[in-house]
Enzyme design. Sequence first.
Site, mmCIF file in Angstrom:
data_model
loop_
_atom_site.group_PDB
_atom_site.id
_atom_site.type_symbol
_atom_site.label_atom_id
_atom_site.label_comp_id
_atom_site.label_asym_id
_atom_site.label_seq_id
_atom_site.Cartn_x
_atom_site.Cartn_y
_atom_site.Cartn_z
ATOM 1 N N TYR A 183 29.629 74.663 105.412
ATOM 2 C CA TYR A 183 29.284 76.070 105.181
ATOM 3 C C TYR A 183 28.093 76.477 106.050
ATOM 4 O O TYR A 183 28.125 77.513 106.731
ATOM 5 C CB TYR A 183 28.960 76.291 103.700
ATOM 6 C CG TYR A 183 28.686 77.728 103.345
ATOM 7 C CD1 TYR A 183 29.730 78.641 103.220
ATOM 8 C CD2 TYR A 183 27.386 78.178 103.126
ATOM 9 C CE1 TYR A 183 29.484 79.974 102.897
ATOM 10 C CE2 TYR A 183 27.135 79.498 102.798
ATOM 11 C CZ TYR A 183 28.181 80.390 102.685
ATOM 12 O OH TYR A 183 27.928 81.704 102.374
ATOM 13 N N SER A 216 24.438 84.273 105.703
ATOM 14 C CA SER A 216 23.961 83.635 104.470
ATOM 15 C C SER A 216 22.603 83.047 104.749
ATOM 16 O O SER A 216 22.241 82.782 105.904
ATOM 17 C CB SER A 216 24.942 82.535 104.048
ATOM 18 O OG SER A 216 24.363 81.659 103.102
#
Length: 249
Positions: free
Chosen positions: A161, A148
Amino acid sequence: MGEAVRLDLEGRNALVTGGARGLGASITRRLARAKAAVRVVDVRREEGEKFCARLSEEEGADVRFLELDVRDPEAVEAAFRGLDEAPWPLDILVNNAAVDVSKPIEHLSAEEVTRVVSTNLLGPMYMCLETYRRMVARGGGHIVNILSTASNRTWTEAGPYSAGKSGLRAFTHTLFKEAQRDCIGIGITGVIAGGMETPFVTERFPDADTSKLQSPDIVADAVMCALSVPEGSVMPEVVVVPRSESSWP
């Protein structure tokens, strides 16, 4: 949209975690249309079975569902023993499963942090541990870890995250270096994906401007591109973001 990358994977076996919907489903479709046999790993049994049945019926794909929680190392080990016994040697692993809890750090619970980091970092690592040693023994294969933009630059409400994805990026880089040493036939690729119009985003942010998000099919094409590189070369890292992406670089 049609596939941007044409690839023949007939006779190859692929496994996609988090493959029941979103980006995982897009990657599964691309692999199946390239004639790979695909196992869709997910914790959503009903959704996963329906997806596999639909893809098999509509496209004649060899796609089957495998219920597995990647956070459980014993379950991961047992799943790979089952693949060995089939036998169903794995040629391609795509670690895509991920979760998030979008909260300020002061409001996060230990359970939430553990769930995010276990799914996004430990799960892919467990899958790689089982896959990599088997690929070394067989002399080849390809592991793709979905990363990501949070693995490169973080933002508020993204602590666990970002920590998980940053850790997975570091692990992917290490795995790449060890594959150069252990088995030159193994490809290792990290795919850094920007915002996508998938349930992962839209369910958490129902008011998100979807015009600024990219289709997961675009990222799935990037995965296929990495798999298409001729033997002797590899794409160690690929970045695919919308042109309007604000979190890169």
